[in-house]
Enzyme design. Sequence first.
Site, PDB file in Angstrom:
ATOM      1  N   GLU A 142      51.599  37.575  40.887  1.00 27.42           N
ATOM      2  CA  GLU A 142      52.385  38.815  40.965  1.00 27.42           C
ATOM      3  C   GLU A 142      53.845  38.539  41.270  1.00 27.42           C
ATOM      4  O   GLU A 142      54.732  39.189  40.707  1.00 27.42           O
ATOM      5  CB  GLU A 142      51.779  39.764  41.996  1.00 27.42           C
ATOM      6  CG  GLU A 142      50.492  40.437  41.554  1.00 27.42           C
ATOM      7  CD  GLU A 142      49.273  39.531  41.560  1.00 27.42           C
ATOM      8  OE1 GLU A 142      49.354  38.429  42.155  1.00 27.42           O
ATOM      9  OE2 GLU A 142      48.243  39.896  40.972  1.00 27.42           O
TER      10      GLU A 142
ATOM     11  N   HIS B 241      40.897  47.817  46.822  1.00 33.03           N
ATOM     12  CA  HIS B 241      41.011  48.389  45.475  1.00 33.03           C
ATOM     13  C   HIS B 241      41.233  49.899  45.560  1.00 33.03           C
ATOM     14  O   HIS B 241      40.845  50.647  44.660  1.00 33.03           O
ATOM     15  CB  HIS B 241      39.771  48.080  44.636  1.00 33.03           C
ATOM     16  CG  HIS B 241      39.654  46.643  44.241  1.00 33.03           C
ATOM     17  ND1 HIS B 241      39.274  45.657  45.119  1.00 33.03           N
ATOM     18  CD2 HIS B 241      39.905  46.019  43.068  1.00 33.03           C
ATOM     19  CE1 HIS B 241      39.270  44.491  44.493  1.00 33.03           C
ATOM     20  NE2 HIS B 241      39.646  44.681  43.252  1.00 33.03           N
TER      21      HIS B 241
HETATM   22  C1  LIG Z   1      46.342  38.304  43.948  1.00 27.43           C
HETATM   23  C2  LIG Z   1      45.340  38.917  43.022  1.00 27.43           C
HETATM   24  N1  LIG Z   1      45.710  39.349  41.794  1.00 27.43           N
HETATM   25  C3  LIG Z   1      44.813  39.900  40.942  1.00 27.43           C
HETATM   26  C4  LIG Z   1      43.508  40.054  41.304  1.00 27.43           C
HETATM   27  C5  LIG Z   1      42.492  40.721  40.343  1.00 27.43           C
HETATM   28  N2  LIG Z   1      41.438  39.779  39.963  1.00 27.43           N
HETATM   29  C6  LIG Z   1      40.250  39.738  40.608  1.00 27.43           C
HETATM   30  S1  LIG Z   1      39.272  38.483  40.054  1.00 27.43           S
HETATM   31  C7  LIG Z   1      40.418  38.021  38.904  1.00 27.43           C
HETATM   32  C8  LIG Z   1      40.143  36.845  38.005  1.00 27.43           C
HETATM   33  C9  LIG Z   1      39.797  35.628  38.825  1.00 27.43           C
HETATM   34  O1  LIG Z   1      39.615  34.520  37.981  1.00 27.43           O
HETATM   35  P1  LIG Z   1      39.248  33.120  38.597  1.00 27.43           P
HETATM   36  O2  LIG Z   1      40.151  32.798  39.746  1.00 27.43           O
HETATM   37  O3  LIG Z   1      39.212  32.115  37.501  1.00 27.43           O
HETATM   38  O4  LIG Z   1      37.805  33.320  39.239  1.00 27.43           O
HETATM   39  P2  LIG Z   1      36.448  33.609  38.418  1.00 27.43           P
HETATM   40  O5  LIG Z   1      36.281  35.098  38.375  1.00 27.43           O
HETATM   41  O6  LIG Z   1      36.577  32.999  37.060  1.00 27.43           O
HETATM   42  O7  LIG Z   1      35.371  32.961  39.227  1.00 27.43           O
HETATM   43  C10 LIG Z   1      41.560  38.819  38.969  1.00 27.43           C
HETATM   44  C11 LIG Z   1      42.769  38.681  38.111  1.00 27.43           C
HETATM   45  C12 LIG Z   1      43.143  39.617  42.606  1.00 27.43           C
HETATM   46  N3  LIG Z   1      41.883  39.758  43.053  1.00 27.43           N
HETATM   47  N4  LIG Z   1      44.062  39.053  43.418  1.00 27.43           N
END
Ligand SMILES: Cc1ncc(C[n+]2csc(CCOP(=O)(O)OP(=O)(O)O)c2C)c(N)n1
Lengths: 356, 356, 325, 325
Positions: free
Chosen positions: C60, C127
């Site tokens: 962000e 959220h």
């Molecule tokens: C700082 C932040 N930005 C955006 C999000 C929204 N978000 C939740 S899970 C996710 C994807 C996470 O991907 P990854 O780190 O690869 O974990 P995976 O779900 O693949 O295990 C996002 C963008 C968040 N939780 N925190």
Amino acid sequence: MAAISAFPPSVPAPVPAPAGLTRDQLLELYYYMLLTRTLEERLVALYRQAKVYGGLFRSLGQEADAVGSAYALDRARGDVLSPLIRNLGSMLVHGTEPVEILRQYLAKGDSLTRGRELNIHIGDVARGFIGQISHLGDMVPVMAGVTLSFKLRKQPRVGLVYVGDGATSTGAFHEGLNFAAVQRCPLVVVVENNGYAYSTPTARQTAAKSFVDKAAGYGVAGARADGNDVLAVYEIAKAAVDRAREGGGVTLIELITYRRKGHAEHDNQSYVPPGEIERWAAENDPVDRYVARLTGPLGIGRAELSAVEARVRDEIDRATDLAEQSPPPDLADALVGVYADPPAAPLLWYRRGLRG
Amino acid sequence: MAAISAFPPSVPAPVPAPAGLTRDQLLELYYYMLLTRTLEERLVALYRQAKVYGGLFRSLGQEADAVGSAYALDRARGDVLSPLIRNLGSMLVHGTEPVEILRQYLAKGDSLTRGRELNIHIGDVARGFIGQISHLGDMVPVMAGVTLSFKLRKQPRVGLVYVGDGATSTGAFHEGLNFAAVQRCPLVVVVENNGYAYSTPTARQTAAKSFVDKAAGYGVAGARADGNDVLAVYEIAKAAVDRAREGGGVTLIELITYRRKGHAEHDNQSYVPPGEIERWAAENDPVDRYVARLTGPLGIGRAELSAVEARVRDEIDRATDLAEQSPPPDLADALVGVYADPPAAPLLWYRRGLRG
Amino acid sequence: MAETTYLEAIRDGLAEEMERDPSVFCLGEDIGVYGGAFKVTDGLLGRFGPDRVIDTPISETGFVGAAAGAAHMGLRPVCEMQFIDFISCAYSILTNYVATARYRAFLPCPMVVRGPSGGYVRGGPFHSQNPEAAFLHTPGLKIVYPATPADAKGLLKAAIRDDDCVLFFEHKYLYRRVRGNVPPGDWVVPIGRARLAREGTDLSIITYAATVWRALEAAEQLEREDGLSVEVLDLRSLLPLDDEAIVATVKKTNRVLLVHEDTATGGIAGEITARINELVFEWLDAPVRRVAAHDVPLPAAPALEDFVLPQTGDIVAAARWLAAY
Amino acid sequence: MAETTYLEAIRDGLAEEMERDPSVFCLGEDIGVYGGAFKVTDGLLGRFGPDRVIDTPISETGFVGAAAGAAHMGLRPVCEMQFIDFISCAYSILTNYVATARYRAFLPCPMVVRGPSGGYVRGGPFHSQNPEAAFLHTPGLKIVYPATPADAKGLLKAAIRDDDCVLFFEHKYLYRRVRGNVPPGDWVVPIGRARLAREGTDLSIITYAATVWRALEAAEQLEREDGLSVEVLDLRSLLPLDDEAIVATVKKTNRVLLVHEDTATGGIAGEITARINELVFEWLDAPVRRVAAHDVPLPAAPALEDFVLPQTGDIVAAARWLAAY
Ligand SMILES: Cc1ncc(C[n+]2csc(CCOP(=O)(O)OP(=O)(O)O)c2C)c(N)n1
Ligand SMILES: Cc1ncc(C[n+]2csc(CCOP(=O)(O)OP(=O)(O)O)c2C)c(N)n1
Ligand SMILES: [Mg+2]
Ligand SMILES: [Mg+2]
């Protein structure tokens, strides 16, 4: 780890096995992988019945990465685990009970968060796991501090924290890892590279060839393994945990795996190239691979596996019945415990007399 | 760059020189290094007279790193520079006038920030440099965006941003560099490793052996040079700028230098090991080294250097007189221009009638 | 004039501005191929291509900073926070770099940061947030938080055209639950003007976002059951606030109830109360009172969330108290 | 009882707590060898060693998060922000992770985040901030902002002993300019109680931090020149606020002037006005008014800073208006 006595008494004498694991431990790994998968399937059923609150996050196809890495920790010695949404398996290994997971997803009053938080955002510091928050990356600095406390107090304890491929892009990951590296904290950082962050493929998350390439930039040890080979995961994690315990500082581990389900149940994965999921399912399922290895070179009989399968089914059935009977949260609890002092937030003026 | 005509007309015909620089350019590098050092000395004098507002940040001993790197940019083609507090030299190369620096430090009303900001927190986007803020790391994502705009508009322009060894620990640095790397922005990121972040030595800032080791973790090109050798700095920066302009994306450059003065004038450097500063001053002063090279292998006569020295002294004297005559800021300006609309913030109720 | 959902109105506004002005582009997490967590940007990638709908890493601070840099160069970026709760990760660069750019360095920084906000959706503490109060004491930022499809579209277009940074909060509870008419053509709603959502003479409810609808429900109930004539002012713009509209409604009804979803303590009702004191104290026949969330992180379980957040019944109860004062 | 400066009082409080409780330790940038940008931690490294006075990388999120983790394990970290302006870099982890730890996960998180705050020192927009309002709508945090050496020491000791996270703002203008007596022994000032800085009957000024001293100056001038008896209430604790003390002074003087150094819009005067409306509206003989900073980023040049910030003369003018109301 669960009591060995839980296994059928007639287990043959342990024979030496890979990664220095006993025969019982090899079976225990199978038990946890299966427990994870079956519990998630049960959660999906409950989700379809609209009994689950919030999103449901699957780790289908990642059970080996979660179970194998957490299995390297020593709960008896007070090691601390910081799981993420794909780490149900890690939590089960570290002592979370299936009924606790079910109560949480069903938002019950006697869940570990008393209905305050969702999915597996749960923790129990007394049992050595810390509840995550949504904001990705934050758990890395937090675990840097958890393990800093071990170092400052000269305790032979280790911490393990997970980050997804996507979460490595956060400033919190960077600041936390760098802090832990400089302080030589007894911390293992596991990057779960499952190919996607929500809909974003790894190539749009980083230009690096692999995540382990980041290790040198922090001056920490780096290691990489096939995340769908539970024994390979265990071996690499165990080495990192041992190094941390011996004062060797931080290890950054990259585990290569694949997220076969969507980000959460609602996600239809329209963005995934056709055939990709099916290929991983057919050729690289961590449970299938481990079963083949157990029944093949490791010479474990099908009967023993069936016993584990029966035990898992039975445990989850009992846990589900138990969880469904749990009461909903108590309204009076909503305002309690924001601070140690004052013990509760005041009820707002227009509610006095009206409720509470 | 400053008009060549400013040099004595009787300059011998250019001879081929290192780094593809003409003889005039070699002298121009000397001019900017000397201008930087002399201007800072003038600022110290004014600081001692309590005419300077805010902290005074020196780049003594780092002039080659600032001047050599900024010299690689092409202002005529619209390249953009993002300087930090040690980059007075870069700003002068990129077109900031000494009088503008003086007005700023003296908090004059006609300074580039009209007295709103301190030290060299100044910019002029029209002339291709962006004003920094105090919060370290932020300029990296900002410059990622500046250069993203070049890429989106298919403009053959390049950006260059500096970060100190300390600022590499910030989340903003990480997020900005990663973003630029994934987007293959035409950006050069220069890590000025001057051994300290305020009182903190580099070893307590990172466990990495060198900052260039971070490049692989972001999947960008990495390069390292002796930051006190102006020609080496120029060469490595020029290569990175050319790569960026040709669509080769980001380069992370580490320049090894040394901060001979305190973090700011108030800092007595009690934390520096005895002899360290003296050694760098005696053995590794970038101006001395360059003079030796110019008058030695490059065959430039002392007379020509003296001409440059005279020019510098003269320019700074004139700039100082000019700056001292500048008016203080106008009170009415204090509330103007927070937004394009409304044009000014309202005067608070108890001031109406009283003032303004 | 077809009915549009709040979400479609936002998408339409975004698409129209991208159509109208080639310098407008979007960046954020999963906004391209996936079309965003709530599908707000669905279809934009296909329509405008990957240079104008950019999927970013999870950073962000990274993409907000990048937006600022691009804005300095003359582009008009629109950043999506996947959930507005993550705007906290860009808090420093927004309040320090972006907000001050024009004042300290005369840098143009026209950009929008938008995202799904607010509760009533069982989203739990991370959220469901309403971050507006955290940005209220930051000169240099503008804040809008629409309640209707028409305002969502009109304010988004105004935000994109504004020459400074606008935080555009979208209430996710309203995304698909609220439909309404959006005037045709180039519909732009000026930033800084409130909307009179309901006329009344006995008492004024000043609110914004999702609680506008709860206030309207309460107003109808109060009319039905108590014969009270309740005015509802939808602020829409939180920074700047529409002092004129606030003053007008206070002068008209002399009784004010402030309603918002953010916590009572530190929510922006405080600022509004201060302004009412300063501007129309003499016109008050009763104290300005607040209906807001209880001072706790928002719990996820339905019963708990409902207990913590302001409900229509709360507004009714508080309004009756005020009317009887 | 020797006179102590505000800065020495903080250092003493810190040292005494580290002496008393081995679980207390400090972390921050340049706090060890250098003793901190303002020398607040000067000498602590020598006294308590590098394990209890930790120089960190430039990573506010990193070390605040690390403090939280250590706090979960039973330690009591005290984080220094080199300037409080950089607390914005830890905004997300403080408001999302730390503030909610107890409520969402029953995690103890006893920690203090302290640092030099405020203006009047020609520090410009990034070395003069007053961030309190940004944290006011975050249940789970506590906020204190002392004005005297005795309160600085006593509140710091209370903050370190508190079982939750306390933001401890130190006004850098007061560091060496204010001296005063600090009661001997284990002097602890409870969080949540205001201090009556001056008794009066005609009008109340409610304020905190550096403007307490300007308010006292104004009060004397008003007494001298206008024969007005002005009460000055120093809040000291901003979260929780001392409603009782606020109510008491309003009931006593019936006229209230709120003074703070933060911008008028979005500053915490709004919250206090709302509480006064709710609790003692009937006791007001005049509107609650604010004296605060103008709504702009704080400029650095002396003349501009003085113009933007509230001055003693402003308080006098506003108080005269209120008294004559
Ligand atoms: C700082 C932040 N930005 C955006 C999000 C929204 N978000 C939740 S899970 C996710 C994807 C996470 O991907 P990854 O780190 O690869 O974990 P995976 O779900 O693949 O295990 C996002 C963008 C968040 N939780 N925190
Ligand atoms: C986010 C942030 N934290 C802390 C500071 C305070 N600070 C200003 S300069 C500085 C040291 C910077 O060191 P380095 O990045 O190495 O740059 P150098 O001064 O050596 O050129 C610090 C800690 C800051 N400006 N920003
Ligand atoms: Mg992933
Ligand atoms: Mg440095």
